[in-house]
Design a protein around this motif. Structure first.
Motif, mmCIF file in Angstrom:
data_model
loop_
_atom_site.group_PDB
_atom_site.id
_atom_site.type_symbol
_atom_site.label_atom_id
_atom_site.label_comp_id
_atom_site.label_asym_id
_atom_site.label_seq_id
_atom_site.Cartn_x
_atom_site.Cartn_y
_atom_site.Cartn_z
ATOM 1 N N LEU A 4 0.864 -1.177 0.000
ATOM 2 C CA LEU A 4 0.000 0.000 0.000
ATOM 3 C C LEU A 4 0.903 1.230 0.000
ATOM 4 O O LEU A 4 1.726 1.398 0.906
ATOM 5 C CB LEU A 4 -0.894 0.008 1.247
ATOM 6 N N ILE A 5 0.782 2.063 -1.050
ATOM 7 C CA ILE A 5 1.589 3.280 -1.093
ATOM 8 C C ILE A 5 0.687 4.482 -1.331
ATOM 9 O O ILE A 5 -0.337 4.382 -2.003
ATOM 10 C CB ILE A 5 2.703 3.230 -2.160
ATOM 11 N N GLU A 6 1.075 5.597 -0.750
ATOM 12 C CA GLU A 6 0.345 6.853 -0.905
ATOM 13 C C GLU A 6 1.322 7.986 -1.168
ATOM 14 O O GLU A 6 2.404 8.028 -0.580
ATOM 15 C CB GLU A 6 -0.459 7.170 0.362
ATOM 16 N N ASP A 7 0.918 8.886 -2.032
ATOM 17 C CA ASP A 7 1.686 10.099 -2.312
ATOM 18 C C ASP A 7 3.154 9.781 -2.605
ATOM 19 O O ASP A 7 4.056 10.431 -2.088
ATOM 20 C CB ASP A 7 1.571 11.096 -1.158
ATOM 21 N N SER A 8 3.379 8.754 -3.420
ATOM 22 C CA SER A 8 4.727 8.340 -3.772
ATOM 23 C C SER A 8 4.899 8.451 -5.279
ATOM 24 O O SER A 8 3.949 8.337 -6.046
ATOM 25 C CB SER A 8 4.978 6.913 -3.306
ATOM 26 N N ARG A 9 6.169 8.657 -5.703
ATOM 27 C CA ARG A 9 6.455 8.887 -7.107
ATOM 28 C C ARG A 9 7.677 8.083 -7.516
ATOM 29 O O ARG A 9 8.673 8.023 -6.798
ATOM 30 C CB ARG A 9 6.718 10.385 -7.298
ATOM 31 N N ASP A 10 7.586 7.453 -8.682
ATOM 32 C CA ASP A 10 8.715 6.750 -9.288
ATOM 33 C C ASP A 10 9.384 5.808 -8.286
ATOM 34 O O ASP A 10 10.605 5.821 -8.105
ATOM 35 C CB ASP A 10 9.714 7.763 -9.852
ATOM 36 N N MET A 29 12.411 5.587 -4.903
ATOM 37 C CA MET A 29 12.950 4.619 -3.960
ATOM 38 C C MET A 29 12.737 3.195 -4.475
ATOM 39 O O MET A 29 11.849 2.934 -5.285
ATOM 40 C CB MET A 29 12.259 4.755 -2.601
ATOM 41 N N ILE A 30 13.548 2.278 -3.957
ATOM 42 C CA ILE A 30 13.377 0.848 -4.171
ATOM 43 C C ILE A 30 13.217 0.214 -2.800
ATOM 44 O O ILE A 30 14.008 0.473 -1.888
ATOM 45 C CB ILE A 30 14.587 0.231 -4.892
ATOM 46 N N VAL A 31 12.191 -0.620 -2.663
ATOM 47 C CA VAL A 31 11.955 -1.367 -1.430
ATOM 48 C C VAL A 31 11.745 -2.819 -1.821
ATOM 49 O O VAL A 31 10.901 -3.124 -2.664
ATOM 50 C CB VAL A 31 10.704 -0.842 -0.679
ATOM 51 N N VAL A 32 12.521 -3.711 -1.213
ATOM 52 C CA VAL A 32 12.387 -5.144 -1.472
ATOM 53 C C VAL A 32 12.279 -5.843 -0.133
ATOM 54 O O VAL A 32 13.143 -5.698 0.732
ATOM 55 C CB VAL A 32 13.597 -5.699 -2.264
ATOM 56 N N LYS A 43 16.681 4.864 -5.798
ATOM 57 C CA LYS A 43 16.933 4.217 -7.081
ATOM 58 C C LYS A 43 18.327 4.544 -7.601
ATOM 59 O O LYS A 43 18.967 3.700 -8.224
ATOM 60 C CB LYS A 43 15.874 4.616 -8.101
ATOM 61 N N LYS A 44 18.840 5.711 -7.323
ATOM 62 C CA LYS A 44 20.163 6.098 -7.807
ATOM 63 C C LYS A 44 21.274 5.271 -7.168
ATOM 64 O O LYS A 44 22.395 5.257 -7.660
ATOM 65 C CB LYS A 44 20.417 7.591 -7.562
ATOM 66 N N GLY A 47 23.228 0.601 -8.041
ATOM 67 C CA GLY A 47 24.532 0.059 -8.411
ATOM 68 C C GLY A 47 25.370 -0.369 -7.217
ATOM 69 O O GLY A 47 26.277 -1.195 -7.352
ATOM 70 N N LYS A 48 25.083 0.119 -6.053
ATOM 71 C CA LYS A 48 25.839 -0.214 -4.849
ATOM 72 C C LYS A 48 25.399 -1.544 -4.241
ATOM 73 O O LYS A 48 26.092 -2.097 -3.390
ATOM 74 C CB LYS A 48 25.683 0.892 -3.802
ATOM 75 N N ILE A 49 24.265 -2.065 -4.688
ATOM 76 C CA ILE A 49 23.750 -3.310 -4.121
ATOM 77 C C ILE A 49 24.702 -4.462 -4.397
ATOM 78 O O ILE A 49 24.983 -5.275 -3.515
ATOM 79 C CB ILE A 49 22.336 -3.611 -4.657
ATOM 80 N N LYS A 50 25.215 -4.555 -5.615
ATOM 81 C CA LYS A 50 26.133 -5.644 -5.966
ATOM 82 C C LYS A 50 27.362 -5.624 -5.059
ATOM 83 O O LYS A 50 27.786 -6.673 -4.558
ATOM 84 C CB LYS A 50 26.550 -5.536 -7.429
#
Length: 65
Positions: A4-10, A29-32, A43-44, A47-50
């Motif tokens: 459930l998301i509200e008032d969120s973008r990209d 943002m990315i949420v997993v 999201k920017k 690349g640091k996840i790897k």
């Protein structure tokens, strides 16, 4: 998944659990949510996840790599 998301973008949310994930005012943002880990990052920074996963080797969290 159950999200459930509200008032969120990209913003991208993956939820692999039955637990509800709620986001408010998220911007680029990315949420997993998996059974073992919850990852939240801009999201920017994807690349640091790897590198982070590679750094898990030899630690008590190596099973997550």
């Amino acid at each position: 998944g159950n999200v459930l998301i509200e008032d969120s973008r990209d913003t991208l949310i993956f939820n692999f659990e039955k637990q509800l994930v709620v986001g408010i005012d998220l911007d680029e943002m990315i949420v997993v949510n998996t059974g073992d880990v919850i990852l939240v990052c801009p999201k920017k920074s994807v690349g640091k996840i790897k590198k982070l996963v590679e750094n898990l080797k030899g630690t008590s969290h190596e099973h997550l790599a």
